[in-house]
Design a protein around this motif. Structure first.
Motif, PDB file in Angstrom:
ATOM      1  N   GLY A 131      61.350  69.483  24.660  1.00  0.00           N
ATOM      2  CA  GLY A 131      62.752  69.222  24.399  1.00  0.00           C
ATOM      3  C   GLY A 131      63.039  67.797  23.978  1.00  0.00           C
ATOM      4  N   CYS A 132      62.098  66.891  24.150  1.00  0.00           N
ATOM      5  CA  CYS A 132      62.278  65.504  23.737  1.00  0.00           C
ATOM      6  C   CYS A 132      61.923  65.361  22.258  1.00  0.00           C
ATOM      7  CB  CYS A 132      61.398  64.564  24.554  1.00  0.00           C
ATOM      8  SG  CYS A 132      61.861  64.475  26.280  1.00  0.00           S
ATOM      9  N   PRO A 133      62.650  64.509  21.533  1.00  0.00           N
ATOM     10  CA  PRO A 133      62.327  64.325  20.113  1.00  0.00           C
ATOM     11  C   PRO A 133      61.076  63.461  19.951  1.00  0.00           C
ATOM     12  CG  PRO A 133      64.084  62.856  20.755  1.00  0.00           C
ATOM     13  CD  PRO A 133      63.811  63.746  21.952  1.00  0.00           C
ATOM     14  N   VAL A 134      60.515  63.479  18.748  1.00  0.00           N
ATOM     15  CA  VAL A 134      59.386  62.595  18.435  1.00  0.00           C
ATOM     16  C   VAL A 134      59.903  61.156  18.513  1.00  0.00           C
ATOM     17  CG1 VAL A 134      57.777  61.913  16.613  1.00  0.00           C
ATOM     18  CG2 VAL A 134      58.298  64.322  16.983  1.00  0.00           C
ATOM     19  N   PRO A 135      59.188  60.258  19.200  1.00  0.00           N
ATOM     20  CA  PRO A 135      59.658  58.871  19.342  1.00  0.00           C
ATOM     21  C   PRO A 135      59.894  58.203  17.991  1.00  0.00           C
ATOM     22  CG  PRO A 135      57.792  59.272  20.780  1.00  0.00           C
ATOM     23  CD  PRO A 135      57.936  60.484  19.905  1.00  0.00           C
ATOM     24  N   GLU A 136      60.875  57.299  17.946  1.00  0.00           N
ATOM     25  CA  GLU A 136      61.277  56.635  16.707  1.00  0.00           C
ATOM     26  C   GLU A 136      60.117  55.905  16.040  1.00  0.00           C
ATOM     27  OE1 GLU A 136      63.857  56.124  13.779  1.00  0.00           O
ATOM     28  OE2 GLU A 136      64.408  57.121  15.631  1.00  0.00           O
ATOM     29  N   LYS A 137      59.294  55.213  16.827  1.00  0.00           N
ATOM     30  CA  LYS A 137      58.200  54.440  16.222  1.00  0.00           C
ATOM     31  C   LYS A 137      57.028  55.325  15.792  1.00  0.00           C
ATOM     32  CE  LYS A 137      55.783  53.057  20.417  1.00  0.00           C
ATOM     33  NZ  LYS A 137      55.267  51.914  21.157  1.00  0.00           N
ATOM     34  N   GLU A 138      57.064  56.592  16.138  1.00  0.00           N
ATOM     35  CA  GLU A 138      56.014  57.537  15.758  1.00  0.00           C
ATOM     36  C   GLU A 138      56.512  58.512  14.695  1.00  0.00           C
ATOM     37  OE1 GLU A 138      52.848  57.449  16.656  1.00  0.00           O
ATOM     38  OE2 GLU A 138      53.236  55.727  17.932  1.00  0.00           O
ATOM     39  N   ARG A 139      57.552  58.154  13.978  1.00  0.00           N
ATOM     40  CA  ARG A 139      58.090  59.037  12.944  1.00  0.00           C
ATOM     41  C   ARG A 139      57.055  59.253  11.858  1.00  0.00           C
ATOM     42  NH1 ARG A 139      62.343  61.933  14.623  1.00  0.00           N
ATOM     43  NH2 ARG A 139      63.703  60.604  15.785  1.00  0.00           N
ATOM     44  N   GLY A 140      57.073  60.398  11.278  1.00  0.00           N
ATOM     45  CA  GLY A 140      56.127  60.743  10.224  1.00  0.00           C
ATOM     46  C   GLY A 140      56.134  62.236  10.014  1.00  0.00           C
ATOM     47  N   SER A 141      55.072  62.735   9.471  1.00  0.00           N
ATOM     48  CA  SER A 141      55.006  64.167   9.177  1.00  0.00           C
ATOM     49  C   SER A 141      54.263  64.900  10.288  1.00  0.00           C
ATOM     50  CB  SER A 141      54.312  64.390   7.835  1.00  0.00           C
ATOM     51  OG  SER A 141      53.022  63.817   7.865  1.00  0.00           O
ATOM     52  N   TRP A 142      54.880  64.983  11.435  1.00  0.00           N
ATOM     53  CA  TRP A 142      54.312  65.713  12.566  1.00  0.00           C
ATOM     54  C   TRP A 142      54.742  67.164  12.474  1.00  0.00           C
ATOM     55  CZ3 TRP A 142      50.865  63.328  15.532  1.00  0.00           C
ATOM     56  CH2 TRP A 142      50.891  61.944  15.602  1.00  0.00           C
ATOM     57  N   ARG A 143      53.832  68.075  12.800  1.00  0.00           N
ATOM     58  CA  ARG A 143      54.216  69.485  12.885  1.00  0.00           C
ATOM     59  C   ARG A 143      53.838  69.998  14.267  1.00  0.00           C
ATOM     60  NH1 ARG A 143      49.642  72.771  11.708  1.00  0.00           N
ATOM     61  NH2 ARG A 143      47.959  71.472  10.923  1.00  0.00           N
ATOM     62  N   LYS A 144      54.707  70.802  14.817  1.00  0.00           N
ATOM     63  CA  LYS A 144      54.494  71.304  16.163  1.00  0.00           C
ATOM     64  C   LYS A 144      53.369  72.324  16.160  1.00  0.00           C
ATOM     65  CE  LYS A 144      56.880  73.252  20.091  1.00  0.00           C
ATOM     66  NZ  LYS A 144      58.153  73.717  20.589  1.00  0.00           N
ATOM     67  N   LYS A 145      52.391  72.098  17.029  1.00  0.00           N
ATOM     68  CA  LYS A 145      51.243  72.987  17.114  1.00  0.00           C
ATOM     69  C   LYS A 145      51.469  74.052  18.180  1.00  0.00           C
ATOM     70  CE  LYS A 145      46.978  73.903  15.965  1.00  0.00           C
ATOM     71  NZ  LYS A 145      46.588  74.294  14.646  1.00  0.00           N
ATOM     72  N   ARG A 146      51.859  73.624  19.380  1.00  0.00           N
ATOM     73  CA  ARG A 146      52.068  74.570  20.475  1.00  0.00           C
ATOM     74  C   ARG A 146      52.758  73.881  21.640  1.00  0.00           C
ATOM     75  NH1 ARG A 146      46.029  75.818  22.035  1.00  0.00           N
ATOM     76  NH2 ARG A 146      45.986  75.851  19.817  1.00  0.00           N
ATOM     77  N   SER A 147      53.103  74.675  22.642  1.00  0.00           N
ATOM     78  CA  SER A 147      53.615  74.169  23.916  1.00  0.00           C
ATOM     79  C   SER A 147      52.566  74.453  24.975  1.00  0.00           C
ATOM     80  CB  SER A 147      54.920  74.863  24.296  1.00  0.00           C
ATOM     81  OG  SER A 147      55.934  74.515  23.394  1.00  0.00           O
ATOM     82  N   VAL A 148      52.407  73.518  25.889  1.00  0.00           N
ATOM     83  CA  VAL A 148      51.425  73.698  26.959  1.00  0.00           C
ATOM     84  C   VAL A 148      52.114  73.481  28.299  1.00  0.00           C
ATOM     85  CG1 VAL A 148      49.426  73.061  25.563  1.00  0.00           C
ATOM     86  CG2 VAL A 148      50.669  71.304  26.797  1.00  0.00           C
ATOM     87  N   ARG A 149      51.569  74.100  29.333  1.00  0.00           N
ATOM     88  CA  ARG A 149      52.147  73.979  30.670  1.00  0.00           C
ATOM     89  C   ARG A 149      51.639  72.770  31.424  1.00  0.00           C
ATOM     90  NH1 ARG A 149      53.918  79.221  33.395  1.00  0.00           N
ATOM     91  NH2 ARG A 149      54.229  80.576  31.617  1.00  0.00           N
ATOM     92  N   SER A 150      50.349  72.468  31.248  1.00  0.00           N
ATOM     93  CA  SER A 150      49.781  71.364  32.022  1.00  0.00           C
ATOM     94  C   SER A 150      48.951  70.468  31.124  1.00  0.00           C
ATOM     95  CB  SER A 150      48.927  71.904  33.162  1.00  0.00           C
ATOM     96  OG  SER A 150      47.836  72.627  32.650  1.00  0.00           O
ATOM     97  N   VAL A 151      48.866  69.211  31.506  1.00  0.00           N
ATOM     98  CA  VAL A 151      48.062  68.218  30.803  1.00  0.00           C
ATOM     99  C   VAL A 151      47.285  67.419  31.837  1.00  0.00           C
ATOM    100  CG1 VAL A 151      49.580  68.035  28.782  1.00  0.00           C
ATOM    101  CG2 VAL A 151      49.994  66.609  30.780  1.00  0.00           C
ATOM    102  N   SER A 152      46.354  66.613  31.386  1.00  0.00           N
ATOM    103  CA  SER A 152      45.550  65.816  32.311  1.00  0.00           C
ATOM    104  C   SER A 152      46.416  64.748  32.986  1.00  0.00           C
ATOM    105  CB  SER A 152      44.395  65.159  31.575  1.00  0.00           C
ATOM    106  OG  SER A 152      44.882  64.150  30.709  1.00  0.00           O
ATOM    107  N   ASP A 153      45.899  64.197  34.060  1.00  0.00           N
ATOM    108  CA  ASP A 153      46.624  63.142  34.779  1.00  0.00           C
ATOM    109  C   ASP A 153      46.846  61.918  33.908  1.00  0.00           C
ATOM    110  OD1 ASP A 153      46.816  64.694  37.059  1.00  0.00           O
ATOM    111  OD2 ASP A 153      44.966  63.899  37.935  1.00  0.00           O
ATOM    112  N   ARG A 154      45.870  61.592  33.062  1.00  0.00           N
ATOM    113  CA  ARG A 154      45.991  60.429  32.179  1.00  0.00           C
ATOM    114  C   ARG A 154      47.133  60.623  31.187  1.00  0.00           C
ATOM    115  NH1 ARG A 154      41.781  58.507  27.611  1.00  0.00           N
ATOM    116  NH2 ARG A 154      42.963  56.716  26.926  1.00  0.00           N
ATOM    117  N   ILE A 155      47.212  61.803  30.582  1.00  0.00           N
ATOM    118  CA  ILE A 155      48.284  62.089  29.630  1.00  0.00           C
ATOM    119  C   ILE A 155      49.625  62.107  30.342  1.00  0.00           C
ATOM    120  CG2 ILE A 155      49.227  63.848  28.089  1.00  0.00           C
ATOM    121  CD1 ILE A 155      46.324  64.574  27.386  1.00  0.00           C
TER     122      ILE A 155
END
Length: 70
Positions: A18-42
Motif C-alpha cells: 500500500g505504500c508508494p515507491v519512494p521519491e528517490k527511487e522513482r523509475g520504471s519499476w513494475r510490481k512483481k508480486r506481494s509476499v507475506r514475510s521477508v527476512s529480518d534484515r529486509i
C-alpha cells in the motif's frame, strides 16, 4: 504484507503493501508480486528507511554449462 518491484536493470525494491515507491527511487519499476514475510534484515531496512533495495545477481554469459562428450 509487502510488495516486490523489479526494474529492467535487475533491481529489487521491497516496500510495505500500500505504500508508494519512494521519491528517490522513482523509475520504471513494475510490481512483481506481494509476499507475506521477508527476512529480518529486509524488515529492519523497511522499518528504518521505508524500503529495501538491492541489485539481483545475474549469471554472467561466460558461465555456460558445457555438455560432456565421450
Amino acid at each position: 504484507m509487502f510488495d516486490v518491484y523489479v526494474n529492467e536493470r535487475n533491481g529489487l525494491l521491497i516496500v510495505e503493501r500500500g505504500c508508494p515507491v519512494p521519491e528517490k527511487e522513482r523509475g520504471s519499476w513494475r510490481k512483481k508480486r506481494s509476499v507475506r514475510s521477508v527476512s529480518d534484515r529486509i524488515r529492519a531496512d523497511i522499518r528504518v528507511v521505508g524500503f529495501h533495495r538491492r541489485n539481483l545477481a545475474t549469471r554472467p554469459a561466460s558461465i555456460v554449462k558445457a555438455g560432456v562428450t565421450s
